[in-house]
Design a protein around this motif. Structure first.
Motif, PDB file in Angstrom:
ATOM      1  N   ILE A 120      -6.713   8.534  -3.202  1.00  0.00           N
ATOM      2  CA  ILE A 120      -7.188   9.613  -2.336  1.00  0.00           C
ATOM      3  C   ILE A 120      -5.996  10.197  -1.589  1.00  0.00           C
ATOM      4  O   ILE A 120      -4.999   9.512  -1.336  1.00  0.00           O
ATOM      5  CB  ILE A 120      -8.253   9.114  -1.343  1.00  0.00           C
ATOM      6  N   ALA A 121      -6.085  11.475  -1.233  1.00  0.00           N
ATOM      7  CA  ALA A 121      -5.000  12.148  -0.530  1.00  0.00           C
ATOM      8  C   ALA A 121      -5.077  11.799   0.949  1.00  0.00           C
ATOM      9  O   ALA A 121      -6.063  12.111   1.627  1.00  0.00           O
ATOM     10  CB  ALA A 121      -5.098  13.654  -0.729  1.00  0.00           C
ATOM     11  N   VAL A 122      -4.023  11.126   1.447  1.00  0.00           N
ATOM     12  CA  VAL A 122      -3.979  10.689   2.838  1.00  0.00           C
ATOM     13  C   VAL A 122      -2.619  11.097   3.413  1.00  0.00           C
ATOM     14  O   VAL A 122      -1.592  10.927   2.755  1.00  0.00           O
ATOM     15  CB  VAL A 122      -4.156   9.162   2.943  1.00  0.00           C
ATOM     16  N   PRO A 123      -2.574  11.646   4.631  1.00  0.00           N
ATOM     17  CA  PRO A 123      -1.290  12.069   5.205  1.00  0.00           C
ATOM     18  C   PRO A 123      -0.291  10.922   5.308  1.00  0.00           C
ATOM     19  O   PRO A 123      -0.643   9.800   5.654  1.00  0.00           O
ATOM     20  CB  PRO A 123      -1.685  12.586   6.593  1.00  0.00           C
ATOM     21  N   PHE A 124       0.963  11.252   4.991  1.00  0.00           N
ATOM     22  CA  PHE A 124       2.069  10.306   5.076  1.00  0.00           C
ATOM     23  C   PHE A 124       3.315  11.114   5.385  1.00  0.00           C
ATOM     24  O   PHE A 124       3.706  11.973   4.604  1.00  0.00           O
ATOM     25  CB  PHE A 124       2.207   9.546   3.755  1.00  0.00           C
ATOM     26  N   PHE A 125       3.896  10.924   6.539  1.00  0.00           N
ATOM     27  CA  PHE A 125       5.001  11.761   7.020  1.00  0.00           C
ATOM     28  C   PHE A 125       4.602  13.241   7.007  1.00  0.00           C
ATOM     29  O   PHE A 125       5.403  14.110   6.683  1.00  0.00           O
ATOM     30  CB  PHE A 125       6.254  11.545   6.183  1.00  0.00           C
ATOM     31  N   GLY A 126       3.360  13.512   7.369  1.00  0.00           N
ATOM     32  CA  GLY A 126       2.909  14.889   7.494  1.00  0.00           C
ATOM     33  C   GLY A 126       2.515  15.582   6.214  1.00  0.00           C
ATOM     34  O   GLY A 126       2.117  16.746   6.235  1.00  0.00           O
ATOM     35  N   GLN A 127       2.615  14.880   5.071  1.00  0.00           N
ATOM     36  CA  GLN A 127       2.251  15.464   3.782  1.00  0.00           C
ATOM     37  C   GLN A 127       1.239  14.549   3.091  1.00  0.00           C
ATOM     38  O   GLN A 127       1.336  13.325   3.175  1.00  0.00           O
ATOM     39  CB  GLN A 127       3.492  15.613   2.882  1.00  0.00           C
ATOM     40  N   ASP A 128       0.270  15.162   2.400  1.00  0.00           N
ATOM     41  CA  ASP A 128      -0.705  14.348   1.679  1.00  0.00           C
ATOM     42  C   ASP A 128      -0.019  13.531   0.588  1.00  0.00           C
ATOM     43  O   ASP A 128       0.797  14.064  -0.183  1.00  0.00           O
ATOM     44  CB  ASP A 128      -1.783  15.229   1.051  1.00  0.00           C
ATOM     45  N   ALA A 129      -0.348  12.260   0.530  1.00  0.00           N
ATOM     46  CA  ALA A 129       0.189  11.355  -0.493  1.00  0.00           C
ATOM     47  C   ALA A 129      -0.988  10.627  -1.133  1.00  0.00           C
ATOM     48  O   ALA A 129      -1.883  10.144  -0.433  1.00  0.00           O
ATOM     49  CB  ALA A 129       1.162  10.359   0.136  1.00  0.00           C
TER      50      ALA A 129
ATOM     51  N   THR B 258      -3.035   7.832  -2.289  1.00  0.00           N
ATOM     52  CA  THR B 258      -3.034   6.491  -1.727  1.00  0.00           C
ATOM     53  C   THR B 258      -4.205   5.683  -2.284  1.00  0.00           C
ATOM     54  O   THR B 258      -5.338   6.179  -2.324  1.00  0.00           O
ATOM     55  CB  THR B 258      -3.153   6.567  -0.189  1.00  0.00           C
ATOM     56  N   ALA B 259      -3.946   4.455  -2.698  1.00  0.00           N
ATOM     57  CA  ALA B 259      -5.009   3.581  -3.199  1.00  0.00           C
ATOM     58  C   ALA B 259      -5.900   3.146  -2.045  1.00  0.00           C
ATOM     59  O   ALA B 259      -5.414   2.590  -1.056  1.00  0.00           O
ATOM     60  CB  ALA B 259      -4.415   2.361  -3.890  1.00  0.00           C
TER      61      ALA B 259
ATOM     62  N   VAL C 264       0.805  -1.225   0.000  1.00  0.00           N
ATOM     63  CA  VAL C 264       0.000   0.000   0.000  1.00  0.00           C
ATOM     64  C   VAL C 264       0.840   1.277   0.000  1.00  0.00           C
ATOM     65  O   VAL C 264       0.308   2.359   0.246  1.00  0.00           O
ATOM     66  CB  VAL C 264      -0.933   0.019   1.226  1.00  0.00           C
ATOM     67  N   ASP C 265       2.127   1.168  -0.291  1.00  0.00           N
ATOM     68  CA  ASP C 265       3.015   2.303  -0.052  1.00  0.00           C
ATOM     69  C   ASP C 265       3.450   3.050  -1.306  1.00  0.00           C
ATOM     70  O   ASP C 265       4.366   3.872  -1.238  1.00  0.00           O
ATOM     71  CB  ASP C 265       4.267   1.823   0.694  1.00  0.00           C
ATOM     72  N   GLN C 266       2.814   2.801  -2.449  1.00  0.00           N
ATOM     73  CA  GLN C 266       3.206   3.520  -3.659  1.00  0.00           C
ATOM     74  C   GLN C 266       2.125   4.507  -4.083  1.00  0.00           C
ATOM     75  O   GLN C 266       0.939   4.318  -3.812  1.00  0.00           O
ATOM     76  CB  GLN C 266       3.504   2.536  -4.791  1.00  0.00           C
TER      77      GLN C 266
END
Length: 321
Positions: free
Chosen positions: A223-232, A234-235, A215-217
């Motif tokens: 959809i935009a989901v926080p990842f390390f404080g920034q939207d990424a 995400t499937a 799930v990390d690519q």
């Protein structure tokens, strides 16, 4: 059964047909090189193959454009980290990737052992505890350690797990790759990324099977989901499947604890939200998933695949305080 469309159906990968003799020759040479490399690695054995892959890729990798992508990603994730430490993580990530490549031809020979080449499991009881109404949980993981070991280990544990793959552009290489995975899979399933694969996944789950998703690519139509404080981007497929099929979700990761030794770590199932609004529940699930993956990366940053552009190019690099 009706439900949300799976986002994997929106990124169908097609094989490009060979349109010229040059392309055909290049494809044939690629297949020969790949086949020869697989044969050589099998002759060398897993430990030597892993070491050779590590040395080659760790030497070449820092000069490739992907290293600039990795540096950008690491600076977003760890804005206060010194450059020397960032470069150390990149070298370690190349080393790990080289080992994954070197170990690929030995997937079928990796077995559950107490020491040496092979794997062990911690938290296996968490899988049993996560069964619900006689159905196995869904699983998620990330490109950590040797992620290619996830399905072989799951198959050896007797789990009817399926995974999603992106087809290689060369059909002969694609068959070789899937044959190696199939030999090691112990009855697990591989579904192609795209509409056909999405339909097969629905059938697989409806029949009582389960899925393990990386799930990390970045997914451009996610959809935009926080990842390390920034939207990424995400499937949301994992959350969609969990809410549609009423399955629990178990986090798993394969940690490299030696050159050709791995530990599958199975954690307790996530506590799933129940707001009564499916879209909100799915977003909350993916927020929890991304936070979980972030925690794994913080623990073992050199074992993550930093070389894909996880965040949009427009995401600014945070400045340290």
């Amino acid at each position: 059964m009706r439900g949300d469309p799976l986002p994997i159906s929106g990124t169908f990968m097609t094989r490009n047909s060979v349109s010229s003799n040059n392309n055909g020759l290049r494809g044939s040479l690629t297949v020969l090189a790949f086949t020869g490399a697989i044969g050589l690695m099998r002759l060398l054995g897993p430990a030597r193959s892993s070491g050779i892959g590590a040395r080659i890729v760790e030497t070449i990798g820092p000069f490739l454009p992907a290293s600039r992508v990795a540096m950008h990603n690491i600076t977003i994730a760890f804005p206060d980290m010194e450059k020397n430490q960032q470069k150390k993580i990149i070298r370690g990530a190349w080393n790990n990737l080289g080992r994954v490549v070197g170990e690929f031809s030995h997937l079928r020979s990796m077995t559950r052992t107490s020491e040496g080449p092979g794997w062990e499991v911690s938290g296996e009881e968490n899988i049993a505890a996560a069964w619900k109404d006689g159905l196995p949980p869904l699983f998620f993981s990330a490109h950590l350690g040797n992620w290619e070991m996830i399905l072989p280990i799951a198959g050896a544990l007797g789990l009817p797990v399926g995974g999603v793959y992106r087809a290689a552009s060369n059909p002969i290489m694609e068959r070789l790759i899937q044959r190696i995975r199939g030999e090691a899979g112990h009855g697990t399933f591989m579904f192609p990324k795209g509409a056909r694969g999405a339909r097969a996944i629905i059938g697989h789950l409806s029949a009582g099977g389960t899925m393990g998703l990386l799930v990390d690519q970045k997914m451009n139509d996610g959809i935009a989901v926080p990842f390390f404080g920034q939207d990424a981007w995400t499937a949301p497929a994992l959350a969609q499947l969990a809410t549609r099929f009423q399955r629990n979700i178990v986090p798993i990761r394969v940690v490299r604890i030696g050159a050709t030794r791995f530990r599958l770590e199975c954690e307790p199932a996530l506590t799933l939200p129940a707001t009564g609004e499916r879209g909100a529940d799915q977003r909350l699930i993916m927020e929890a998933v991304n936070a979980h993956v972030e925690g794994w990366i913080r623990q073992e940053p050199q074992q993550w695949l930093w070389f894909h552009r996880r965040w949009p190019k427009a995401v600014p690099i945070p400045h340290s305080a």
